[in-house]
Design a protein around this motif. Structure first.
Motif, short mmCIF file in Angstrom:
data_model
loop_
_atom_site.label_atom_id
_atom_site.label_comp_id
_atom_site.label_asym_id
_atom_site.label_seq_id
_atom_site.Cartn_x
_atom_site.Cartn_y
_atom_site.Cartn_z
N CYS A 19 -41.62 -70.02 -0.91
CA CYS A 19 -42.67 -69.19 -1.57
C CYS A 19 -41.79 -67.73 -1.49
N VAL A 21 -42.75 -64.75 -1.74
CA VAL A 21 -43.39 -63.74 -1.08
C VAL A 21 -43.11 -63.93 0.45
N CYS A 22 -43.55 -64.86 0.97
CA CYS A 22 -43.56 -65.07 2.52
C CYS A 22 -42.28 -65.74 2.98
N CYS A 59 -46.72 -69.72 -2.27
CA CYS A 59 -47.58 -70.80 -1.41
C CYS A 59 -49.00 -70.39 -1.67
N CYS A 62 -50.38 -66.80 -0.60
CA CYS A 62 -49.89 -65.82 -1.61
C CYS A 62 -50.41 -65.84 -2.81
ZN ZN Z 1 -46.31 -67.28 0.55
#
Ligand code: ZN
Ligand code: ZN
Length: 68
Positions: A19, A21-22, A59, A62
């Motif tokens: 992912c 983002v995270c 994910c 997100c």
């Molecule tokens: Zn994520």
């Protein structure tokens, strides 16, 4: 790296992506892939769509956060 979502569910699946983002690892089943289209602009010619697109892997969490 293992898929984080699978790991929570007690499975041991190898991650195929991350992912953006995270940073959690995700297998193909759990990744949300969004392709961001690239556009080539050039005044005064109209923009034309490029065949390439940038993959974005998110994910489920997100993805939901970004899309409501
Ligand atoms: Zn994520
Ligand atoms: Zn998984």
């Amino acid at each position: 790296m293992k898929c984080y979502v699978c790991a929570i569910n007690g499975q041991n699946t190898e991650a195929a992506g991350i992912c953006i983002v995270c940073g959690m690892g995700l297998c193909t089943e759990h990744m949300k892939r969004e392709d961001v289209d690239l556009w080539e602009g050039g005044y005064p010619f109209p923009s034309r769509k490029l065949k390439k697109s940038l993959p974005r892997i998110l994910c489920p969490e997100c993805y939901t956060a970004l899309h409501g």
